[in-house]
Design an enzyme around this catalytic site. Structure first.
Site, PDB file in Angstrom:
ATOM      1  N   SER A  15       0.834  -1.209   0.000  1.00 41.35           N
ATOM      2  CA  SER A  15       0.000   0.000   0.000  1.00 41.35           C
ATOM      3  C   SER A  15       0.865   1.254   0.000  1.00 41.35           C
ATOM      4  O   SER A  15       2.077   1.198   0.214  1.00 41.35           O
ATOM      5  CB  SER A  15      -0.923   0.012   1.232  1.00 41.35           C
ATOM      6  OG  SER A  15      -0.148   0.083   2.425  1.00 41.35           O
ATOM      7  N   LEU A  17       3.139   4.424  -0.335  1.00 42.53           N
ATOM      8  CA  LEU A  17       4.374   4.747  -1.043  1.00 42.53           C
ATOM      9  C   LEU A  17       5.061   3.494  -1.573  1.00 42.53           C
ATOM     10  O   LEU A  17       5.611   3.491  -2.678  1.00 42.53           O
ATOM     11  CB  LEU A  17       5.319   5.516  -0.113  1.00 42.53           C
ATOM     12  CG  LEU A  17       4.761   6.782   0.538  1.00 42.53           C
ATOM     13  CD1 LEU A  17       5.834   7.470   1.369  1.00 42.53           C
ATOM     14  CD2 LEU A  17       4.189   7.735  -0.505  1.00 42.53           C
ATOM     15  N   ASP A  36       4.879  -7.450   3.195  1.00 45.92           N
ATOM     16  CA  ASP A  36       3.893  -6.651   3.921  1.00 45.92           C
ATOM     17  C   ASP A  36       3.152  -7.558   4.901  1.00 45.92           C
ATOM     18  O   ASP A  36       3.187  -8.791   4.779  1.00 45.92           O
ATOM     19  CB  ASP A  36       2.896  -6.018   2.944  1.00 45.92           C
ATOM     20  CG  ASP A  36       2.286  -4.731   3.465  1.00 45.92           C
ATOM     21  OD1 ASP A  36       2.668  -3.648   2.983  1.00 45.92           O
ATOM     22  OD2 ASP A  36       1.434  -4.798   4.382  1.00 45.92           O
ATOM     23  N   ASP A  60       6.882  -9.652   8.727  1.00 48.50           N
ATOM     24  CA  ASP A  60       6.901  -8.717   9.846  1.00 48.50           C
ATOM     25  C   ASP A  60       8.339  -8.240  10.015  1.00 48.50           C
ATOM     26  O   ASP A  60       9.202  -8.992  10.463  1.00 48.50           O
ATOM     27  CB  ASP A  60       6.409  -9.420  11.115  1.00 48.50           C
ATOM     28  CG  ASP A  60       6.440  -8.519  12.339  1.00 48.50           C
ATOM     29  OD1 ASP A  60       6.868  -7.353  12.228  1.00 48.50           O
ATOM     30  OD2 ASP A  60       6.051  -8.996  13.423  1.00 48.50           O
ATOM     31  N   VAL A  61       8.618  -6.980   9.642  1.00 48.05           N
ATOM     32  CA  VAL A  61       9.997  -6.513   9.653  1.00 48.05           C
ATOM     33  C   VAL A  61      10.556  -6.316  11.064  1.00 48.05           C
ATOM     34  O   VAL A  61      11.757  -6.085  11.230  1.00 48.05           O
ATOM     35  CB  VAL A  61      10.177  -5.209   8.843  1.00 48.05           C
ATOM     36  CG1 VAL A  61       9.858  -5.445   7.384  1.00 48.05           C
ATOM     37  CG2 VAL A  61       9.341  -4.080   9.426  1.00 48.05           C
ATOM     38  N   SER A 155      11.901  10.901   6.777  1.00 46.58           N
ATOM     39  CA  SER A 155      10.727  11.764   6.864  1.00 46.58           C
ATOM     40  C   SER A 155      11.182  13.179   7.153  1.00 46.58           C
ATOM     41  O   SER A 155      12.271  13.405   7.702  1.00 46.58           O
ATOM     42  CB  SER A 155       9.802  11.281   7.995  1.00 46.58           C
ATOM     43  OG  SER A 155       8.822  12.263   8.302  1.00 46.58           O
ATOM     44  N   TYR A 168       8.926   8.783  16.665  1.00 50.29           N
ATOM     45  CA  TYR A 168       8.908   8.758  15.195  1.00 50.29           C
ATOM     46  C   TYR A 168      10.090   9.541  14.621  1.00 50.29           C
ATOM     47  O   TYR A 168      10.798   9.070  13.736  1.00 50.29           O
ATOM     48  CB  TYR A 168       7.589   9.336  14.688  1.00 50.29           C
ATOM     49  CG  TYR A 168       7.445   9.309  13.186  1.00 50.29           C
ATOM     50  CD1 TYR A 168       7.248   8.109  12.511  1.00 50.29           C
ATOM     51  CD2 TYR A 168       7.510  10.484  12.438  1.00 50.29           C
ATOM     52  CE1 TYR A 168       7.114   8.075  11.129  1.00 50.29           C
ATOM     53  CE2 TYR A 168       7.375  10.465  11.056  1.00 50.29           C
ATOM     54  CZ  TYR A 168       7.181   9.259  10.411  1.00 50.29           C
ATOM     55  OH  TYR A 168       7.054   9.232   9.044  1.00 50.29           O
ATOM     56  N   LYS A 172      13.229   8.106  12.308  1.00 49.21           N
ATOM     57  CA  LYS A 172      13.513   8.607  10.967  1.00 49.21           C
ATOM     58  C   LYS A 172      14.821   9.398  10.929  1.00 49.21           C
ATOM     59  O   LYS A 172      15.532   9.391   9.911  1.00 49.21           O
ATOM     60  CB  LYS A 172      12.350   9.474  10.475  1.00 49.21           C
ATOM     61  CG  LYS A 172      11.053   8.695  10.268  1.00 49.21           C
ATOM     62  CD  LYS A 172      11.232   7.557   9.261  1.00 49.21           C
ATOM     63  CE  LYS A 172       9.939   6.866   8.923  1.00 49.21           C
ATOM     64  NZ  LYS A 172      10.110   5.800   7.908  1.00 49.21           N
ATOM     65  N   PHE A 201       2.530  12.816   2.640  1.00 53.56           N
ATOM     66  CA  PHE A 201       2.107  12.183   1.401  1.00 53.56           C
ATOM     67  C   PHE A 201       0.851  11.365   1.672  1.00 53.56           C
ATOM     68  O   PHE A 201       0.634  10.890   2.785  1.00 53.56           O
ATOM     69  CB  PHE A 201       3.211  11.268   0.861  1.00 53.56           C
ATOM     70  CG  PHE A 201       4.166  11.959  -0.073  1.00 53.56           C
ATOM     71  CD1 PHE A 201       4.206  11.625  -1.421  1.00 53.56           C
ATOM     72  CD2 PHE A 201       5.008  12.944   0.388  1.00 53.56           C
ATOM     73  CE1 PHE A 201       5.071  12.270  -2.286  1.00 53.56           C
ATOM     74  CE2 PHE A 201       5.876  13.598  -0.466  1.00 53.56           C
ATOM     75  CZ  PHE A 201       5.916  13.259  -1.804  1.00 53.56           C
TER      76      PHE A 201
END
Length: 263
Positions: A15, A17, A36, A60-61, A155, A168, A172, A201
């Protein structure tokens, strides 16, 4: 790096990007391995693009074993198709905002911090490191002897994190910071590293924003005064894959947006 005839691994590829990147890669003649957690979206995208071009694997990363299984399946697929590994795009990510100290003087739960870091930072690094031995073992291409490209996703929050974005922004910011040393580590193998740092985005992460938040964010935008489209992100990723002189750099994709401390 020529995209045609190579295989690219995209986490978060079902999904947003990541999906746009998958479609761009396949349109350019490459193969895409979609990693994913969303079985429905991942299967639908792989079916749409066709089994000879795209494959979907649940992954699952935040789980090293899950990544290892996906890497093994990817290597097996490249051997089957004859399209060697060409690049890694770890686009899986989560937001999960939370003030480090709220109005009731409660610190942010460490579990919340761990959740964000385990996907955005650890998940990115773990996927890349597990795929790199296979990328470095491919035959070099062109006069420069290039073997592959890693395109990571940071980001705008890495530079102007807002209230509630400590975890977050940390995740990033770390991705942005490791771009140059990773490029230096991998230069001997002919592998480049580029990071794209988008602002707001259209994606699953931003789909749940309230109208109030969206309006506030638009006030911080210069031009164009709107959220970016996934195809605008994937267009830059494609250029990063193809342009051999892009290496060790973090590229802001934000329409001159500079986020305020709060909305």
């Amino acid at each position: 790096m020529k995209i045609a005839g190579r295989t690219f691994v995209v986490s978060g590829g079902a999904s947003g990007l990541g999906r746009a990147c998958v479609r761009d890669i396949c349109a350019a003649g490459g193969n895409a391995m979609i990693l994913d957690m969303n079985d429905e979206l991942g299967t639908a995208l792989a079916t749409e693009l066709g089994p000879s071009t795209a494959q979907f694997l649940p992954c699952d990363v935040s789980d090293t074993a899950s990544i290892a299984s996906a890497v093994a399946a990817t290597v097996a697929w490249t051997a089957q198709t004859g399209k060697p590994l060409g690049g890694i795009i770890p686009a899986a990510g989560v937001g999960h905002p939370g003030l480090i100290l709220d109005k009731q003087l409660r610190p942010v739960p460490l579990e919340s911090v761990d959740f964000v870091l385990s996907i955005n930072l650890r998940g990115t690094l773990d996927l890349v490191r597990q795929l790199l031995p296979h990328l470095a073992a491919t035959e070099p291409e062109g006069a420069d002897g290039e073997r592959g490209v890693v395109v990571m996703v940071a980001s705008a929050a890495a530079f102007e994190g807002q209230m509630g974005q400590v975890a977050y922004a940390a995740s990033k910011g770390a991705v942005a910071s490791m771009t140059l040393p990773m490029a230096r580590d991998l230069s001997r193998f002919g592998i480049r590293v580029v990071t794209v740092a988008p602002s707001m985005f259209e994606s699953n992460m931003t789909a749940h924003m309230s109208d109030k938040v969206r309006t506030g964010l638009k006030k911080a935008m210069e031009f164009p005064p709107r959220a970016g489209q996934p195809e605008e992100f994937s267009s830059l990723v494609r250029h990063a894959l193809e342009n051999v002189m892009l290496n060790g750099v973090v590229i802001r994709l934000d329409g001159a947006t500079r986020m305020p401390s709060k909305l």
